[in-house]
Write a protein that holds these residues in place. Structure first.
Motif, PDB file in Angstrom:
ATOM      1  N   LEU A 114      27.024 108.228  36.857  1.00 35.05           N
ATOM      2  CA  LEU A 114      26.554 106.957  36.015  1.00 35.05           C
ATOM      3  C   LEU A 114      25.054 107.158  35.759  1.00 35.05           C
ATOM      4  O   LEU A 114      24.312 106.814  34.628  1.00 35.05           O
ATOM      5  N   ASN A 115      24.211 107.424  36.807  1.00 35.36           N
ATOM      6  CA  ASN A 115      22.825 107.475  36.562  1.00 35.36           C
ATOM      7  C   ASN A 115      22.364 108.685  35.602  1.00 35.36           C
ATOM      8  O   ASN A 115      21.584 108.418  34.798  1.00 35.36           O
ATOM      9  N   HIS A 116      22.998 109.593  35.864  1.00 35.66           N
ATOM     10  CA  HIS A 116      22.828 110.983  34.956  1.00 35.66           C
ATOM     11  C   HIS A 116      23.081 110.356  33.460  1.00 35.66           C
ATOM     12  O   HIS A 116      22.290 111.089  32.667  1.00 35.66           O
ATOM     13  N   ARG A 117      24.075 109.935  33.378  1.00 38.57           N
ATOM     14  CA  ARG A 117      24.423 109.497  31.831  1.00 38.57           C
ATOM     15  C   ARG A 117      23.517 108.587  31.155  1.00 38.57           C
ATOM     16  O   ARG A 117      23.169 108.634  30.255  1.00 38.57           O
ATOM     17  N   LYS A 118      23.013 107.753  31.949  1.00 40.47           N
ATOM     18  CA  LYS A 118      22.189 106.701  31.736  1.00 40.47           C
ATOM     19  C   LYS A 118      20.785 107.275  31.328  1.00 40.47           C
ATOM     20  O   LYS A 118      20.126 107.102  30.196  1.00 40.47           O
ATOM     21  N   LEU A 119      20.254 108.404  32.068  1.00 37.59           N
ATOM     22  CA  LEU A 119      19.180 109.088  31.839  1.00 37.59           C
ATOM     23  C   LEU A 119      19.339 110.050  30.322  1.00 37.59           C
ATOM     24  O   LEU A 119      18.255 110.222  29.934  1.00 37.59           O
ATOM     25  N   ARG A 120      20.498 110.514  30.369  1.00 36.25           N
ATOM     26  CA  ARG A 120      20.817 111.347  29.211  1.00 36.25           C
ATOM     27  C   ARG A 120      20.577 110.367  27.819  1.00 36.25           C
ATOM     28  O   ARG A 120      20.103 111.050  26.728  1.00 36.25           O
ATOM     29  N   LYS A 121      21.284 109.306  27.864  1.00 39.82           N
ATOM     30  CA  LYS A 121      20.966 108.404  26.684  1.00 39.82           C
ATOM     31  C   LYS A 121      19.756 108.079  26.279  1.00 39.82           C
ATOM     32  O   LYS A 121      19.181 107.966  25.036  1.00 39.82           O
TER      33      LYS A 121
END
Length: 122
Positions: A114-121
């Motif tokens: 979830l943290n990786h997805r948030k950083l990608r956005k």
């Protein structure tokens, strides 16, 4: 006698939602515990302001203050089952350690994903 009136009103609502939850659980086949359904119904009624928090608060404080008494039967049950626990101690310890490690791994991986997805956005 008047001192207990606020506590009794709160206990009435707590028991009412407990009873409603158990009734709904029975009607739906018991897939979800009636206690959980009752807590959700009580929470929803508090959010929707059908029941005022001031009505529940004295009873909730009373019940939380005497919570230690609710654990006495479980403690007696543990002492009563002492030999069964000792016979299966290794299985209990191993399952506790393995399940703890699995929960930590799944929670860690979920957080990283979830943290990786948030950083990608961003």
């Amino acid at each position: 006698m008047i001192i207990f009136a606020p506590i009794m009103n709160g206990i009435f609502f707590i028991l009412l939602f407990w009873l409603l939850g158990n009734g709904l659980s029975t009607l739906t086949g018991g897939y979800i515990s009636g206690n959980i359904i009752g807590m959700i119904l009580l929470f929803a009624s508090l959010c929707l302001k059908w029941v005022k928090p001031e009505t529940i608060r004295p009873a909730a404080r009373f019940l939380l203050g005497s919570m230690a008494l609710f654990f006495v039967p479980y403690g007696v049950g543990l002492i009563d089952s002492y030999q069964v626990i000792m016979d299966n101690l290794m299985a209990i310890v191993v399952s506790g350690i393995v399940s703890t490690i699995l929960v930590l791994l799944v929670a860690g991986r979920t957080f990283q994903s979830l943290n990786h997805r948030k950083l990608r956005k961003k």
